[in-house]
Design a protein around this motif. Structure first.
Motif, short mmCIF file in Angstrom:
data_model
loop_
_atom_site.label_atom_id
_atom_site.label_comp_id
_atom_site.label_asym_id
_atom_site.label_seq_id
_atom_site.Cartn_x
_atom_site.Cartn_y
_atom_site.Cartn_z
N MET A 11 9.55 5.58 13.91
CA MET A 11 9.29 6.13 12.58
C MET A 11 7.94 5.70 12.03
O MET A 11 7.18 6.50 11.50
N ASN A 12 7.64 4.41 12.13
CA ASN A 12 6.39 3.91 11.58
C ASN A 12 5.18 4.50 12.31
O ASN A 12 4.24 5.00 11.68
N PHE A 13 5.23 4.47 13.63
CA PHE A 13 4.11 4.98 14.42
C PHE A 13 3.92 6.48 14.18
O PHE A 13 2.79 6.97 14.04
N THR A 14 5.03 7.22 14.13
CA THR A 14 4.95 8.66 13.88
C THR A 14 4.28 8.95 12.54
O THR A 14 3.44 9.85 12.43
N ALA A 15 4.68 8.21 11.51
CA ALA A 15 4.09 8.41 10.19
C ALA A 15 2.59 8.13 10.23
O ALA A 15 1.78 8.90 9.69
N ASN A 16 2.19 7.06 10.91
CA ASN A 16 0.77 6.74 10.98
C ASN A 16 -0.02 7.74 11.81
O ASN A 16 -1.17 8.05 11.50
N VAL A 17 0.59 8.28 12.86
CA VAL A 17 -0.06 9.33 13.64
C VAL A 17 -0.25 10.59 12.79
O VAL A 17 -1.32 11.22 12.81
N LEU A 18 0.77 10.96 12.03
CA LEU A 18 0.64 12.15 11.17
C LEU A 18 -0.50 11.96 10.16
O LEU A 18 -1.32 12.87 9.97
N TYR A 19 -0.56 10.80 9.53
CA TYR A 19 -1.70 10.56 8.62
C TYR A 19 -3.02 10.66 9.37
O TYR A 19 -3.99 11.22 8.88
N ALA A 20 -3.06 10.08 10.57
CA ALA A 20 -4.33 10.02 11.31
C ALA A 20 -4.84 11.41 11.72
O ALA A 20 -6.04 11.65 11.73
N VAL A 21 -3.93 12.33 12.04
CA VAL A 21 -4.39 13.68 12.41
C VAL A 21 -4.70 14.53 11.19
O VAL A 21 -5.29 15.61 11.32
#
Lengths: 267, 267, 267
Positions: B33-43
């Motif tokens: 969940m955490n990594f996915t959220a940060n990836v979404l912000y990053a893209v």
């Protein structure tokens, strides 16, 4: 005790883990799931966080190389998954590791994991000194209040190891590992290990990985040393707890059996 | 197949995502969940992990740009949230992406997500070769044992794409994406992608983001290429899996449509 | 308003937190549990994510220094744990912080946390402008649609602070903190704070830590400034959102009371 034979086994096991990439089924707490999975990949194993009651037993029986149970954030549904997975692991002859987070201090979870341990003893029980003392309190009706010295934790660990026929690993500035008879001390590590959440939890998962390929005593030694020596390498270049956690994963992936054997402080 | 038109669309979509910042509702596993959220912000997108049965449908209907369902650590409560969210997404004309983690290998979850897919087909189905083959096994009553070659995964992907009228994306050393007719191959990436947990899971979320602004085939291409080309940039400077994950987020945020178009290996 | 006395208290509180290492019980969302725990360690506190109904009240009564409730990914079981923990915290005179994620936008969770707040008002209510306005909407029957300007959020924050007898902290480019009478503005921070998931959630946990050792107004100021000034230090060396999150933890651990007092932009 033959120190050299333990050190030779350490070197062998660290290299063997990468060759075999065992799959660890982690029924663990929500805080550390991501970090635990990344630590398992970094040491050369694979993670699978299968913890629901519908699938936990089948996964332990058919797929997992070893099982970790860590009750850091238990839900009633996950607790039932843990019960089923540990039962299946023992029936299938798979190793499992119990990390009884907050044992003694929190009664519901302590009672629940003690029931699992009584029904299907773990291969390795690991925790900090307070948790090991707290878990024994549940066994013997004692509290943990006056029992926090290192020597008391050694006695408690030995008593639990004999009672359950398992290895008990106590983490701290100096780590202690016992099968109820032999007591091994490991003196590697870094103070930064206590400033990153989930390192102890990940250690339990790494023990389950090593326990799938060697005996419980050597498995606990290999997991502890892999993590602690990598932590020394990481601490040498880290600027604080954030960069330490990142460097730790890099260092876990880079550590070789030969380097571990050269660096381990085992007594 | 007109490679140039796919590449032009890729460049356009990567820049368009940052301009539109779609909101992806993620009903996903606890590990990532955490990594996915940060990836979404990053893209350039935004995350919302709304997965409880009380709110999941309303959020899909009224707020989300797209929906991701990933059944990596399903609870009974979250599974019901997934059912309600996918039903609402289809009713509202919102795209949704299914990532059937461990499909075929774990029966309960495979049956549950297959019911969702049958009732309200996803826009994109994504997984590794084993999962796509495992999911098809559920459709046709076959197991996955003898089906692990790349060409078999292409056939399975095409069959599923036609059956459900969706795009199927198969991740691997070379990624394959098909709408049941056209088969696109994408050859970017890095071996380090397999040493960090949750990259595939995050890829599903990024597909849901892109699917909210373009057609499913171009969305799957854009998500896969955005992640894989950034991974190449990250791998060039990483020292191991820990620093790779950090560099990957930085590289995702830095990648432009023009750079992606120049670097993509599409066939 | 005596700016100097607030700044002196800030310097004192930042150094006192490290000396006292309060334990924050976090009943928070699954996305940010790991990051929140690491932020608490970095500022000098300790985390415990005890959120199940069986143990949450006992932990709040007997162990926690302060309690955080963040309803970002609520399950029915965790929601009951939150109710019990907040009741126990108030009964035991422990501070608790409410972070009503998506208040106003999502009705089930908004109604649930509003019931907790009505029964046992929090020490500090913190959120972004939309959440504070959404929470007030729940109080007064208003929606949030037309209420998104900064000055309206100040009025809503003051109204809520008076209604509940608590401090309300509104995060944004400029942070605002009020006890219903005094309104403090804090102008530190970095745009990168919005590109990493869970910084606002972690801020709530840090407020609970500071609230265990000082009054709610100074606690909200110390938590906000500790995080925002460290963010400025991290942003000065970060290459993107991935490295920023890592540098932020390092910077949180390095910040001293004296540096915070010198750098804080308080009005």
């Amino acid at each position: 005790m033959n120190v050299e034979s333990y050190v030779n086994a350490l070197a062998r096991n660290i290299d063997a883990l990468r060759a075999q990439t065992p799959l660890v089924q982690c029924l663990t707490n929500q805080v550390v799931m991501n970090f635990t999975a990344n630590v398992l990949y970094a040491v050369g194993a694979s993670p699978a966080m299968c913890d629901n009651p519908e699938e936990a037993a089948g996964f332990a029986t058919n797929v997992a190389s070893g099982v970790l149970v860590n009750d850091g954030t238990p839900s009633s549904e996950q607790m039932e998954g843990m019960r089923l997975a540990t039962e299946a692991a023992v029936a299938a002859g798979k190793p499992w590791v119990l990390d009884p987070v907050a044992a003694g201090g929190l009664r519901w979870r302590t009672a629940e994991v003690k029931k699992m341990m009584d029904a299907n003893p773990a291969t390795i029980l690991r925790g900090n000194a307070s948790e090991i003392l707290g878990f024994l309190g549940g066994v013997a009706g004692r509290g943990v209040e006056a029992l926090h010295s290192t020597s008391d934790a050694v006695d408690a660990a030995r008593e639990l190891a004999r009672h359950y026929g398992c290895v008990v690993a106590v983490s701290g500035a100096v780590d202690m590992i016992t099968d109820g008879d032999e007591v091994i001390q490991l003196a590697n590590g870094s103070p930064l290990l206590t400033q990153v959440t989930g390192v102890g939890c990940a250690l339990g998962a790494v023990m389950a990985a090593y326990a799938s390929l060697t005996n419980p005593l050597d498995a606990a030694i290999a997991a502890t040393s892999h993590l602690n020596i990598a932590a020394e390498n990481a601490a040498a270049v880290a600027k604080g707890p954030g960069s330490f956690a990142v460097e730790l994963l890099d260092a876990l992936a880079a550590l070789t059996g030969a380097q571990a054997a050269e660096r381990v402080k085992l007594a």
